[in-house]
Design a protein around this motif. Sequence first.
Motif, PDB file in Angstrom:
ATOM      1  N   ARG A 194       9.421   2.329  -8.347  1.00  0.00           N
ATOM      2  CA  ARG A 194       8.128   1.660  -8.508  1.00  0.00           C
ATOM      3  C   ARG A 194       7.894   1.294  -9.973  1.00  0.00           C
ATOM      4  O   ARG A 194       7.374   0.221 -10.273  1.00  0.00           O
ATOM      5  N   LEU A 200       1.713  -3.974  -4.419  1.00  0.00           N
ATOM      6  CA  LEU A 200       1.437  -4.626  -3.133  1.00  0.00           C
ATOM      7  C   LEU A 200       0.634  -3.741  -2.182  1.00  0.00           C
ATOM      8  O   LEU A 200      -0.225  -4.225  -1.453  1.00  0.00           O
ATOM      9  N   ASP A 201       0.890  -2.453  -2.168  1.00  0.00           N
ATOM     10  CA  ASP A 201       0.205  -1.570  -1.233  1.00  0.00           C
ATOM     11  C   ASP A 201      -1.118  -1.017  -1.765  1.00  0.00           C
ATOM     12  O   ASP A 201      -1.758  -0.213  -1.105  1.00  0.00           O
ATOM     13  N   LYS A 202      -1.553  -1.478  -2.925  1.00  0.00           N
ATOM     14  CA  LYS A 202      -2.789  -0.971  -3.529  1.00  0.00           C
ATOM     15  C   LYS A 202      -4.016  -1.811  -3.212  1.00  0.00           C
ATOM     16  O   LYS A 202      -5.112  -1.472  -3.613  1.00  0.00           O
ATOM     17  N   GLY A 203      -3.853  -2.915  -2.519  1.00  0.00           N
ATOM     18  CA  GLY A 203      -4.992  -3.737  -2.137  1.00  0.00           C
ATOM     19  C   GLY A 203      -4.963  -5.112  -2.781  1.00  0.00           C
ATOM     20  O   GLY A 203      -4.279  -5.346  -3.774  1.00  0.00           O
ATOM     21  N   CYS A 204      -5.738  -6.001  -2.198  1.00  0.00           N
ATOM     22  CA  CYS A 204      -5.735  -7.399  -2.633  1.00  0.00           C
ATOM     23  C   CYS A 204      -6.301  -7.561  -4.042  1.00  0.00           C
ATOM     24  O   CYS A 204      -5.811  -8.366  -4.822  1.00  0.00           O
ATOM     25  N   ARG A 250      -6.356   6.370  -5.981  1.00  0.00           N
ATOM     26  CA  ARG A 250      -6.030   5.318  -5.009  1.00  0.00           C
ATOM     27  C   ARG A 250      -4.871   5.712  -4.160  1.00  0.00           C
ATOM     28  O   ARG A 250      -3.971   6.291  -4.373  1.00  0.00           O
TER      29      ARG A 250
END
Length: 52
Positions: free
Chosen positions: A5, A18-22, A52
């Motif tokens: 990462r 990408l997996d942390k939100g828009c 998060r």
Amino acid sequence: MSFWRVLLSIICPPLAVLDKGCGSIFIVFLLWLCGWVPGVIAALVILNNPDR
């Protein structure tokens, strides 16, 4: 925060969050367009946030 990462956040910061939100993707992408270093710093800060 895994090694892969961190490596991905150095190479292409928006892909690392990408997996942390828009919202996170959008902020990192805008900072990445302004310069490589601000995008990397933002991605590492978002990835290192334990809430998060």
